[in-house]
Design a protein around this motif. Structure first.
Motif, PDB file in Angstrom:
ATOM      1  N   LEU A  56      32.300  67.228 -32.670  1.00  0.00           N
ATOM      2  CA  LEU A  56      33.463  66.670 -31.991  1.00  0.00           C
ATOM      3  C   LEU A  56      34.679  67.586 -32.085  1.00  0.00           C
ATOM      4  CD1 LEU A  56      33.341  62.864 -32.900  1.00  0.00           C
ATOM      5  CD2 LEU A  56      32.537  64.006 -30.823  1.00  0.00           C
ATOM      6  N   GLY A  57      34.574  68.661 -32.856  1.00  0.00           N
ATOM      7  CA  GLY A  57      35.699  69.573 -32.993  1.00  0.00           C
ATOM      8  C   GLY A  57      36.803  69.045 -33.886  1.00  0.00           C
ATOM      9  N   LEU A  58      36.413  68.306 -34.943  1.00  0.00           N
ATOM     10  CA  LEU A  58      37.382  67.739 -35.881  1.00  0.00           C
ATOM     11  C   LEU A  58      37.330  68.473 -37.210  1.00  0.00           C
ATOM     12  CD1 LEU A  58      36.559  63.947 -35.370  1.00  0.00           C
ATOM     13  CD2 LEU A  58      38.355  65.266 -34.218  1.00  0.00           C
ATOM     14  N   GLN A  59      38.424  68.449 -37.952  1.00  0.00           N
ATOM     15  CA  GLN A  59      38.368  68.927 -39.326  1.00  0.00           C
ATOM     16  C   GLN A  59      37.405  68.046 -40.104  1.00  0.00           C
ATOM     17  OE1 GLN A  59      42.183  69.321 -41.280  1.00  0.00           O
ATOM     18  NE2 GLN A  59      42.237  71.474 -40.674  1.00  0.00           N
ATOM     19  N   ARG A  60      36.687  68.647 -41.029  1.00  0.00           N
ATOM     20  CA  ARG A  60      35.652  67.920 -41.763  1.00  0.00           C
ATOM     21  C   ARG A  60      36.266  67.189 -42.959  1.00  0.00           C
ATOM     22  NH1 ARG A  60      31.683  72.939 -42.391  1.00  0.00           N
ATOM     23  NH2 ARG A  60      33.730  73.822 -42.833  1.00  0.00           N
ATOM     24  N   ASN A  61      36.890  66.068 -42.652  1.00  0.00           N
ATOM     25  CA  ASN A  61      37.439  65.173 -43.668  1.00  0.00           C
ATOM     26  C   ASN A  61      36.615  63.899 -43.619  1.00  0.00           C
ATOM     27  OD1 ASN A  61      39.552  67.073 -44.068  1.00  0.00           O
ATOM     28  ND2 ASN A  61      40.716  66.147 -42.403  1.00  0.00           N
ATOM     29  N   VAL A  62      35.780  63.665 -44.623  1.00  0.00           N
ATOM     30  CA  VAL A  62      34.825  62.566 -44.504  1.00  0.00           C
ATOM     31  C   VAL A  62      34.649  61.807 -45.810  1.00  0.00           C
ATOM     32  CG1 VAL A  62      33.564  63.845 -42.717  1.00  0.00           C
ATOM     33  CG2 VAL A  62      32.771  63.926 -45.076  1.00  0.00           C
ATOM     34  N   ILE A  63      34.278  60.550 -45.642  1.00  0.00           N
ATOM     35  CA  ILE A  63      33.798  59.688 -46.728  1.00  0.00           C
ATOM     36  C   ILE A  63      32.401  59.256 -46.334  1.00  0.00           C
ATOM     37  CG2 ILE A  63      34.090  57.467 -47.892  1.00  0.00           C
ATOM     38  CD1 ILE A  63      37.126  57.738 -47.295  1.00  0.00           C
ATOM     39  N   ALA A  64      31.438  59.478 -47.214  1.00  0.00           N
ATOM     40  CA  ALA A  64      30.052  59.120 -46.939  1.00  0.00           C
ATOM     41  C   ALA A  64      29.531  58.171 -48.013  1.00  0.00           C
ATOM     42  CB  ALA A  64      29.190  60.383 -46.884  1.00  0.00           C
ATOM     43  N   GLU A  65      28.381  57.569 -47.731  1.00  0.00           N
ATOM     44  CA  GLU A  65      27.694  56.686 -48.682  1.00  0.00           C
ATOM     45  C   GLU A  65      28.605  55.576 -49.210  1.00  0.00           C
ATOM     46  OE1 GLU A  65      25.245  58.592 -51.614  1.00  0.00           O
ATOM     47  OE2 GLU A  65      24.733  60.250 -50.272  1.00  0.00           O
ATOM     48  N   ASN A  66      29.406  55.003 -48.301  1.00  0.00           N
ATOM     49  CA  ASN A  66      30.274  53.876 -48.680  1.00  0.00           C
ATOM     50  C   ASN A  66      31.230  54.233 -49.805  1.00  0.00           C
ATOM     51  OD1 ASN A  66      29.255  51.712 -46.894  1.00  0.00           O
ATOM     52  ND2 ASN A  66      27.349  52.094 -47.984  1.00  0.00           N
ATOM     53  N   GLY A  67      31.706  55.461 -49.806  1.00  0.00           N
ATOM     54  CA  GLY A  67      32.654  55.889 -50.829  1.00  0.00           C
ATOM     55  C   GLY A  67      32.030  56.691 -51.949  1.00  0.00           C
ATOM     56  N   GLY A  68      30.736  56.891 -51.895  1.00  0.00           N
ATOM     57  CA  GLY A  68      30.064  57.632 -52.959  1.00  0.00           C
ATOM     58  C   GLY A  68      30.304  59.127 -52.910  1.00  0.00           C
ATOM     59  N   VAL A  69      30.618  59.639 -51.722  1.00  0.00           N
ATOM     60  CA  VAL A  69      30.818  61.070 -51.534  1.00  0.00           C
ATOM     61  C   VAL A  69      32.042  61.281 -50.638  1.00  0.00           C
ATOM     62  CG1 VAL A  69      29.764  63.249 -50.813  1.00  0.00           C
ATOM     63  CG2 VAL A  69      28.307  61.371 -51.595  1.00  0.00           C
ATOM     64  N   SER A  70      32.857  62.278 -50.978  1.00  0.00           N
ATOM     65  CA  SER A  70      33.985  62.611 -50.108  1.00  0.00           C
ATOM     66  C   SER A  70      34.114  64.120 -49.991  1.00  0.00           C
ATOM     67  CB  SER A  70      35.291  62.011 -50.634  1.00  0.00           C
ATOM     68  OG  SER A  70      35.660  62.589 -51.870  1.00  0.00           O
ATOM     69  N   PHE A  71      34.684  64.538 -48.874  1.00  0.00           N
ATOM     70  CA  PHE A  71      34.913  65.963 -48.636  1.00  0.00           C
ATOM     71  C   PHE A  71      36.156  66.128 -47.787  1.00  0.00           C
ATOM     72  CE2 PHE A  71      34.424  69.867 -46.115  1.00  0.00           C
ATOM     73  CZ  PHE A  71      34.234  70.796 -47.133  1.00  0.00           C
ATOM     74  N   VAL A  72      37.048  67.026 -48.217  1.00  0.00           N
ATOM     75  CA  VAL A  72      38.233  67.392 -47.451  1.00  0.00           C
ATOM     76  C   VAL A  72      38.152  68.884 -47.181  1.00  0.00           C
ATOM     77  CG1 VAL A  72      40.755  67.612 -47.501  1.00  0.00           C
ATOM     78  CG2 VAL A  72      39.661  65.539 -48.381  1.00  0.00           C
ATOM     79  N   GLU A  73      38.202  69.240 -45.920  1.00  0.00           N
ATOM     80  CA  GLU A  73      37.967  70.634 -45.540  1.00  0.00           C
ATOM     81  C   GLU A  73      38.945  71.600 -46.200  1.00  0.00           C
ATOM     82  OE1 GLU A  73      37.748  73.204 -41.421  1.00  0.00           O
ATOM     83  OE2 GLU A  73      36.672  71.314 -41.585  1.00  0.00           O
ATOM     84  N   SER A  74      40.198  71.184 -46.379  1.00  0.00           N
ATOM     85  CA  SER A  74      41.207  72.099 -46.904  1.00  0.00           C
ATOM     86  C   SER A  74      40.972  72.499 -48.350  1.00  0.00           C
ATOM     87  CB  SER A  74      42.605  71.487 -46.763  1.00  0.00           C
ATOM     88  OG  SER A  74      42.694  70.273 -47.481  1.00  0.00           O
ATOM     89  N   ASP A  75      40.305  71.620 -49.147  1.00  0.00           N
ATOM     90  CA  ASP A  75      40.060  72.019 -50.537  1.00  0.00           C
ATOM     91  C   ASP A  75      38.614  72.423 -50.800  1.00  0.00           C
ATOM     92  OD1 ASP A  75      38.631  69.633 -50.849  1.00  0.00           O
ATOM     93  OD2 ASP A  75      40.163  68.654 -52.045  1.00  0.00           O
ATOM     94  N   ASP A  76      37.761  72.277 -49.766  1.00  0.00           N
ATOM     95  CA  ASP A  76      36.404  72.836 -49.806  1.00  0.00           C
ATOM     96  C   ASP A  76      35.626  72.409 -51.046  1.00  0.00           C
ATOM     97  OD1 ASP A  76      34.297  74.333 -48.763  1.00  0.00           O
ATOM     98  OD2 ASP A  76      34.894  76.155 -49.836  1.00  0.00           O
TER      99      ASP A  76
END
Length: 230
Positions: A56-76
């Motif tokens: 979709l061309g979005l920054q990869r800022n995500v919460i997965a597994e109902n809060g079990g995993v998170s990722f913010v692209e800026s801090d990698d």
């Protein structure tokens, strides 16, 4: 979009999709145009929302597994907020009791799961809940699957971890979703919006409910927030 930058956290299934969980092609344009950080929050494993952001061309800022995993692209940095071991014990005990997880032999739903276990929505849930309680865990119904997880693991708690990494407070966020697992983000966000197809728990926790369902409701919510109506 409006001049002020407003962070957005949104569910995917049932919110950006139709009732068959097919992504609405309009949401990509709307999300790319949004004036603020966008966080995709889902019960699916991390590769799903990461891939969706890529396409979709979005920054990869995500919460997965109902809060079990998170990722913010800026801090990698991939951060884990739970542990699969206890949930796996529940799943093993459930199978030993004569039940099935419901995904077939390959079980692609759980293959990459790190902090919880998901079961098909048509499996018997009462024995699952009883076994989970024995291990101090809970079962969350996302309308599309049952998830066995730790009670303190939630999308909302993960949002608390993500928000400062995006330069925001949780109450700066607009949250949009459709099910029980979105309640925790609704409780922390400044504006909580349930689409019309949402379950009772999400509707009760929301500040607003759209007239339209699924992605139509999501797009309507963005328009209303942008116009200052919500």
């Amino acid at each position: 979009m409006s001049a002020a930058s407003v962070p957005l956290v949104t569910d995917i299934d049932g919110t950006l999709t139709n009732d068959e969980m097919i992504l609405d092609p309009r949401v990509g344009t709307a999300l790319r145009a949004w004036n603020g950080p966008v966080v995709l929050a889902t019960g699916k494993v991390l590769p799903f929302p990461i891939a969706l952001c890529n396409y979709l061309g979005l920054q990869r800022n995500v919460i997965a597994e109902n809060g079990g995993v998170s990722f913010v692209e800026s801090d990698d940095e991939v951060r884990l907020h739970g542990d699969r071991k206890a949930a796996q014990k529940v799943a093993d005990a459930y199978v030993e009791a004569g039940y099935d997880l419901g995904w077939g032999t390959a079980d692609l739903v759980n293959r990459w799961r790190e902090t919880e276990i998901a079961l098909a929505h048509d499996v018997p849930v009462e024995p699952l809940e009883a076994i989970a309680a024995e291990y101090g865990l809970e079962v969350v119904d996302t309308q599309y699957a049952y998830h066995v997880k730790a009670p303190d693991m939630s999308k909302g708690n993960a949002l608390q971890s993500i928000a400062p990494r995006l330069g925001s407070d949780t109450d700066d966020f607009v949250a949009i979703g459709d099910s029980q697992n979105d309640v925790s983000t609704f409780e922390r966000a400044g504006t909580a919006i349930a689409v019309a197809n949402a379950d009772e728990a999400a509707i009760e926790a929301a500040d607003h409910v759209t007239d339209a369902a699924f992605a139509d409701g999501f797009l309507d919510a963005l328009d209303r927030v942008d116009a200052g109506k919500w």
